[in-house]
Design an enzyme around this catalytic site. Structure first.
Site, short mmCIF file in Angstrom:
data_model
loop_
_atom_site.label_atom_id
_atom_site.label_comp_id
_atom_site.label_asym_id
_atom_site.label_seq_id
_atom_site.Cartn_x
_atom_site.Cartn_y
_atom_site.Cartn_z
N GLY A 89 0.77 -1.25 0.02
CA GLY A 89 -0.02 0.09 0.00
C GLY A 89 1.02 1.09 -0.14
N GLU A 90 0.43 2.37 0.55
CA GLU A 90 0.93 3.62 0.69
C GLU A 90 1.08 4.31 -0.71
OE1 GLU A 90 4.87 2.83 2.66
OE2 GLU A 90 3.99 1.98 4.30
N GLY A 91 0.87 3.66 -1.67
CA GLY A 91 1.07 4.32 -3.10
C GLY A 91 2.18 3.66 -3.91
#
Length: 345
Positions: A311-313
């Protein structure tokens, strides 16, 4: 609720874009996905010479009431602890932002903690975490609308700073659960196929997570309209990302879509405004079990398959160099006529 004006890109320029791409010094179609990306980006920007400016990654963070039911391996406090890690530059998203020249923005959508806003966190907190949707709606209609508006506001700031390409990430323990529920409600795929390990559950943990989410779905007495599903099961950070995606599309910005959670957000956004998908580039197919099924249901083609599930980009940022290559291809390759090369297709 805030409304958006998101038209499909004007197709009048399509023939000229295809002609330019086909007449670059290569066999037609030989650069595959780069050609498809160049066409998409040219259509979004309405130009034969597209450009990428000031890429930014926005992380929306919030807590989830459903964590009380033991659906996640990670404890709730990891949400704010990981935000501290972002601030110190030690997270996965940090090295990728440094590597690929992204500005990182961290947005508090609803973390149940007093964060140090003086260190650069953008305070958009709507409430301190969602309610537990096993028993009641995660948020009220008003709270959902506020999330949409505040997500859009963050994107407008990025646009004013000169950005025309954004990736979105999230931090919120428990948000794969919310994503699984959005997925099953919006696609009709059985819940069991939508539920995965999240941050690392074992087989027994996944079974418990599924049982909790199945009960939550059985308790839901709403009308299954997009807005009602979004508010009942969504996370504050997820709904804020939906608003951000819709605003980005209205501003004709490119949207780099990350993993399972952000793909679920793009799915939700598309249920409100279908044309938002024209502005979306799906960065990767991750290792969360429902992600491939979700991408397939949306007809989306991801750029990478790296087994990511952070996640997190991170997956979206990893894919950015491919997007950059597509833009460089259409702008920097010579054409047959100028290079005095006989067409060989």
């Amino acid at each position: 609720m805030k409304t958006f004006n998101i038209p499909r890109p004007d197709m009048a320029i399509r023939e000229a874009l295809v002609d330019k791409i086909n007449n670059l010094t290569k066999p037609k179609g030989s650069l595959g996905m780069l050609e498809a990306l160049a066409l998409q980006i040219g259509l979004v920007q309405q130009t034969l010479s597209p450009a990428l400016h000031h890429p930014q990654n926005i992380i929306f963070a919030a807590d989830h009431g459903i964590v009380e039911e033991g659906v996640s391996l990670s404890p709730k406090e990891v949400t704010w602890q990981q935000i501290s890690n972002f601030l110190h530059g030690g997270a996965g998203v940090n090295f990728l932002c440094r590597q690929h020249g992204f500005t990182l923005k961290i947005v508090d959508a609803g973390v149940d903690y007093d964060l140090p806003y003086e260190k650069g966190i953008i305070n958009m907190k709507v409430r301190r975490g969602t309610r537990n949707y096993l028993h009641e709606a995660a948020m009220s209609r008003e709270e959902m609308e506020l999330c949409i508006e505040r997500g859009a506001e963050v994107v407008r700031r990025c646009h004013e700073e000169g950005s025309n390409v954004l990736s979105f990430g999230e931090m919120g323990i428990g948000n794969t659960s919310a994503s699984s529920l959005w997925m099953t409600c919006f696609t009709g795929i059985p819940l069991e196929q939508c539920v995965g390990a999240g941050s690392g559950l074992n087989t027994e943990g996944i079974r418990h997570k599924y049982q909790v989410l199945q009960q939550a779905l059985q308790h839901y007495a709403g009308d299954y309209s997009p807005c009602d599903v979004i508010r009942y099961f969504g996370g504050l950070e997820m709904v804020m990302a939906v608003g951000a995606m819709l605003q980005a599309a209205e501003l004709k910005m490119l949207i780099l879509v990350d993993g399972f959670i952000m793909t679920s957000c793009m799915l939700a956004a598309s249920k409100l405004y279908p044309a938002v998908l024209d502005y979306a580039i799906f960065g990767h197919c991750g290792d969360e079990s429902g992600h491939k099924l979700l991408l397939d249901a949306m007809g989306a083609t991801p750029l990478l398959h790296l087994g990511l599930r952070l996640g997190e980009g991170t997956g979206a940022i990893c894919a950015y160099p491919i997007v950059d290559s597509a833009v460089r291809m259409i702008n920097e390759m010579d054409n047959f006529a100028h290079a005095s090369i006989t067409k060989y297709f």
